[in-house]
Design an enzyme around this catalytic site. Sequence first.
Site, PDB file in Angstrom:
ATOM      1  N   SER A 165       0.866  -1.247  -0.074  1.00 32.77           N
ATOM      2  CA  SER A 165      -0.234  -0.115  -0.055  1.00 32.77           C
ATOM      3  C   SER A 165       0.861   1.313  -0.091  1.00 32.77           C
ATOM      4  CB  SER A 165      -0.859   0.056   1.246  1.00 32.77           C
ATOM      5  OG  SER A 165      -2.108   0.790   1.223  1.00 32.77           O
TER       6      SER A 165
ATOM      7  N   HIS B  83      -2.372  -1.161  -4.512  1.00 26.07           N
ATOM      8  CA  HIS B  83      -3.775  -1.387  -4.578  1.00 26.07           C
ATOM      9  C   HIS B  83      -4.320  -0.012  -4.671  1.00 26.07           C
ATOM     10  CE1 HIS B  83      -4.678  -1.546  -0.030  1.00 26.07           C
ATOM     11  NE2 HIS B  83      -3.915  -0.467  -0.333  1.00 26.07           N
TER      12      HIS B  83
END
Length: 287
Positions: free
Chosen positions: A120, A143
Amino acid sequence: MKRPILIENEELFAVLDERRMTPAMKARRPEAVLPEITNLSVGVKGKKKAATMFLYDAVSFWTGNDARSFQRKLAETDAEEIHLHINSPGGSVFEGVAIYNLLAGHEAEVIVHIDGLAASIASVIALAGDTIHIAENGMVMIHNPSVVAWGDSTVMRKQAEILDKIRDAILNTYETRTRMGREDLSAAMEAETWYSADEAITAGFAMHKTSAREETALWVPGDFEGLPAAAMMLGRREGDYREDAEVAEERGGVEEATADGADERGNLEDVAGAADFIARMKLAHGL
């Protein structure tokens, strides 16, 4: 400026401080969690001034891995080389963006070591490195940003617009720093993509793959004075024993070392000296 800045730091700090600096939050947050920065090789002739930092938790005010803490710690060192070790699932986007900017704009050479996971927003922080190493069993995950929201349809649409802008800002860094095109990166973020060490290097999220043994080698024997011969034997491969024996002989005529370990145990003084050395090494690295 060596690496692109995403958003101006002062704008980010203004937003972050408003949310995290209330008296109640200060009282609940343990100060002991502030990330440590350890100066290494300072003053060693022929070596750069180096420092090490660890991002070994979520990127958050509550873990101490927040932008203000990084700003304070970076201000404490005049290192020419900063080693940032990462094992993080990600966390706050804006804290992470500010940390990235602090590192990207720092005068020191930034060397990133992905020791486990850079997921992330931690994958964005990792890209602040001039050089990026990844452990052979490490991973990178990217993501789309997400948020927990409550409200009517107008609020939800507004949150969606903000998330799209955040995604675009992150994509700007990915596109600049990796080998992937924007469309492929966007699709990978949409799918939540996990990269092995080899895949991360191919995609451009890392540059070099290192073994677990290499990742833990933050010191070399020459960095420490009075290193006992027994300590030099620790963790060595069979092919290294001949070299160790030669070095040991130069240090004081220690008997030749052998691969079967019979002559490398040392006396009680050697063992005590090695234990003291290991303790000092762990203390130097905050272990």
